[in-house]
Design a protein around this motif. Structure first.
Motif, PDB file in Angstrom:
ATOM      1  N   GLY A  78       0.799  -1.215   0.000  1.00 53.18           N
ATOM      2  CA  GLY A  78       0.000   0.000   0.000  1.00 53.18           C
ATOM      3  C   GLY A  78       0.831   1.263   0.000  1.00 53.18           C
ATOM      4  O   GLY A  78       2.051   1.234  -0.192  1.00 53.18           O
ATOM      5  N   TYR A  79       0.170   2.370   0.240  1.00 50.71           N
ATOM      6  CA  TYR A  79       0.808   3.689   0.232  1.00 50.71           C
ATOM      7  C   TYR A  79       1.852   3.782   1.342  1.00 50.71           C
ATOM      8  O   TYR A  79       1.595   3.433   2.497  1.00 50.71           O
ATOM      9  CB  TYR A  79      -0.270   4.758   0.419  1.00 50.71           C
ATOM     10  CG  TYR A  79       0.242   6.167   0.564  1.00 50.71           C
ATOM     11  CD1 TYR A  79       0.903   6.802  -0.483  1.00 50.71           C
ATOM     12  CD2 TYR A  79       0.058   6.870   1.752  1.00 50.71           C
ATOM     13  CE1 TYR A  79       1.368   8.093  -0.353  1.00 50.71           C
ATOM     14  CE2 TYR A  79       0.512   8.173   1.891  1.00 50.71           C
ATOM     15  CZ  TYR A  79       1.169   8.778   0.833  1.00 50.71           C
ATOM     16  OH  TYR A  79       1.629  10.069   0.977  1.00 50.71           O
ATOM     17  N   LEU A  80       3.063   4.220   0.980  1.00 55.02           N
ATOM     18  CA  LEU A  80       4.205   4.401   1.888  1.00 55.02           C
ATOM     19  C   LEU A  80       4.722   3.090   2.479  1.00 55.02           C
ATOM     20  O   LEU A  80       5.503   3.107   3.432  1.00 55.02           O
ATOM     21  CB  LEU A  80       3.862   5.379   3.025  1.00 55.02           C
ATOM     22  CG  LEU A  80       3.568   6.825   2.617  1.00 55.02           C
ATOM     23  CD1 LEU A  80       3.328   7.680   3.858  1.00 55.02           C
ATOM     24  CD2 LEU A  80       4.704   7.407   1.786  1.00 55.02           C
ATOM     25  N   ASP A  81       4.295   1.955   1.936  1.00 49.98           N
ATOM     26  CA  ASP A  81       4.819   0.661   2.363  1.00 49.98           C
ATOM     27  C   ASP A  81       5.905   0.194   1.393  1.00 49.98           C
ATOM     28  O   ASP A  81       6.252   0.893   0.433  1.00 49.98           O
ATOM     29  CB  ASP A  81       3.692  -0.385   2.394  1.00 49.98           C
ATOM     30  CG  ASP A  81       2.766  -0.218   3.586  1.00 49.98           C
ATOM     31  OD1 ASP A  81       3.243   0.248   4.635  1.00 49.98           O
ATOM     32  OD2 ASP A  81       1.579  -0.545   3.463  1.00 49.98           O
ATOM     33  N   SER A  82       6.413  -0.999   1.621  1.00 50.11           N
ATOM     34  CA  SER A  82       7.316  -1.656   0.677  1.00 50.11           C
ATOM     35  C   SER A  82       7.010  -3.146   0.685  1.00 50.11           C
ATOM     36  O   SER A  82       6.210  -3.635   1.500  1.00 50.11           O
ATOM     37  CB  SER A  82       8.784  -1.422   1.060  1.00 50.11           C
ATOM     38  OG  SER A  82       9.143  -2.239   2.174  1.00 50.11           O
ATOM     39  N   LYS A  83       7.644  -3.889  -0.185  1.00 51.85           N
ATOM     40  CA  LYS A  83       7.404  -5.329  -0.284  1.00 51.85           C
ATOM     41  C   LYS A  83       7.721  -6.057   1.011  1.00 51.85           C
ATOM     42  O   LYS A  83       7.226  -7.170   1.255  1.00 51.85           O
ATOM     43  CB  LYS A  83       8.222  -5.923  -1.434  1.00 51.85           C
ATOM     44  CG  LYS A  83       9.725  -5.910  -1.231  1.00 51.85           C
ATOM     45  CD  LYS A  83      10.452  -6.520  -2.424  1.00 51.85           C
ATOM     46  CE  LYS A  83      11.968  -6.520  -2.239  1.00 51.85           C
ATOM     47  NZ  LYS A  83      12.409  -7.386  -1.112  1.00 51.85           N
ATOM     48  N   ALA A 139      -3.881   0.752  -0.182  1.00 51.10           N
ATOM     49  CA  ALA A 139      -4.064   1.422  -1.470  1.00 51.10           C
ATOM     50  C   ALA A 139      -3.471   0.655  -2.643  1.00 51.10           C
ATOM     51  O   ALA A 139      -3.621   1.076  -3.790  1.00 51.10           O
ATOM     52  CB  ALA A 139      -3.474   2.830  -1.410  1.00 51.10           C
ATOM     53  N   GLY A 140      -2.827  -0.475  -2.384  1.00 45.57           N
ATOM     54  CA  GLY A 140      -2.350  -1.306  -3.485  1.00 45.57           C
ATOM     55  C   GLY A 140      -3.487  -1.766  -4.376  1.00 45.57           C
ATOM     56  O   GLY A 140      -3.292  -2.052  -5.557  1.00 45.57           O
ATOM     57  N   ASN A 141      -4.707  -1.840  -3.798  1.00 46.48           N
ATOM     58  CA  ASN A 141      -5.854  -2.260  -4.607  1.00 46.48           C
ATOM     59  C   ASN A 141      -6.181  -1.246  -5.708  1.00 46.48           C
ATOM     60  O   ASN A 141      -6.703  -1.610  -6.755  1.00 46.48           O
ATOM     61  CB  ASN A 141      -7.081  -2.501  -3.724  1.00 46.48           C
ATOM     62  CG  ASN A 141      -7.771  -1.219  -3.280  1.00 46.48           C
ATOM     63  OD1 ASN A 141      -7.121  -0.320  -2.747  1.00 46.48           O
ATOM     64  ND2 ASN A 141      -9.067  -1.116  -3.471  1.00 46.48           N
TER      65      ASN A 141
END
Length: 279
Positions: A78-83, A139-141
């Motif tokens: 999502g937003y401001l995340d990483s893998k 928010a990745g969706n």
């Protein structure tokens, strides 16, 4: 002379555009330069995409990299995340004999539509994959849905790859009052990036849906901090609506640890649906 060296994996400025058995080709979101990373995030080549591809083929022979499983599960943060947020889920999915690719994209520097074209590039350059499933967080969706609704003539991967199942964990499906507020000021748009606008009420109302022929599941499990925030906003008379969901394609998990991706119920439900498409 090209010297191999360790990297941090490109959590913020690099986007994954190719994946094979933990090796990945990344593109810098500003310079558009490509690099090849091995399974330990060591840079093995850099330059153009074609140069990195050729280097990977050589390493594939040199290190006898085995063929990957034909079903790939793509994890989209999502937003401001990483893998890296998907470590617990990755460990469970890898036991299902699937190829699991947690991919990075520059959520702070580009909007959902731009990032959807990166995802499309990634999918169009898959090797040895016959089926693909997706798991998104937050928010990745938005990135995935926009990609699925790009013109079909651009989605060339669909000629040989079937989309199996999709799980959206705590997806963004309604506008965020904070994003609406921040989006009104240019300084916050500069600091927090264009995805702030993607999460406003106006944009969410026009959010594309997942195509009907694809099986999908939404999993909702808010943290204790989020629940407390919602209660506080209601006490302060902010317009926070009670969440309503469709029981046919959504579930709410009552256990609420700080990190939704450390919730065993969330992880088990995700793996189950990815495997058989059943809640």
């Amino acid at each position: 002379m090209n010297i191999d060296f360790f990297t941090f994996g490109g959590s913020f400025f690099w986007e994954d555009v190719f994946f094979y058995q933990k090796w990945r080709i990344q593109r810098h979101c500003f310079t558009k330069r490509y690099r090849l990373l091995d399974s330990w995030d060591i840079r093995r080549a850099s330059g153009t995409f074609e140069k990195c591809q050729k280097a990977f083929i050589k390493y594939m022979d040199c290190y006898e990299i085995t063929k990957q499983n034909s079903h790939m599960v793509i994890l989209i943060h999502g937003y401001l995340d990483s893998k890296n947020i998907f470590k617990n889920l990755w460990r469970r999915l890898i036991l299902t004999n699937s190829t699991v690719a947690a991919i990075n994209y520059p959520s702070l520097f580009r909007g959902a539509l731009s990032n959807s074209y990166q995802l499309l590039f990634f999918l169009n350059h898959m090797e040895d994959i016959e089926e693909v499933s997706f798991v998104t967080k937050g928010a990745g969706n938005l990135v995935l849905r926009k990609m699925l609704n790009l013109p079909l003539e651009l989605q060339t991967f669909r000629e040989s790859v079937r989309i199996r199942n999709i799980v959206e964990i705590n997806p963004v499906i309604r506008g965020n009052i904070f994003c609406d507020l921040l989006n009104k000021f240019k300084i916050f748009n500069f600091l927090f990036g264009p995805m702030i606008e993607d999460m406003t009420e106006k944009q969410i109302k026009n959010m594309p849906s997942i195509p009907n022929e694809i099986k999908s599941l939404k999993i909702f499990s808010e943290s204790k901090a989020c629940s407390l925030l919602v209660k506080t906003l209601k006490l302060c008379k902010f317009p926070v609506d009670n969440f309503k969901y469709n029981k046919k394609d959504s579930i709410i998990i009552s256990e609420k640890p700080l990190n939704v991706l450390s919730n065993d119920s969330v992880l088990n439900s995700t793996v189950k649906f990815i495997n058989n498409g059943k809640i």
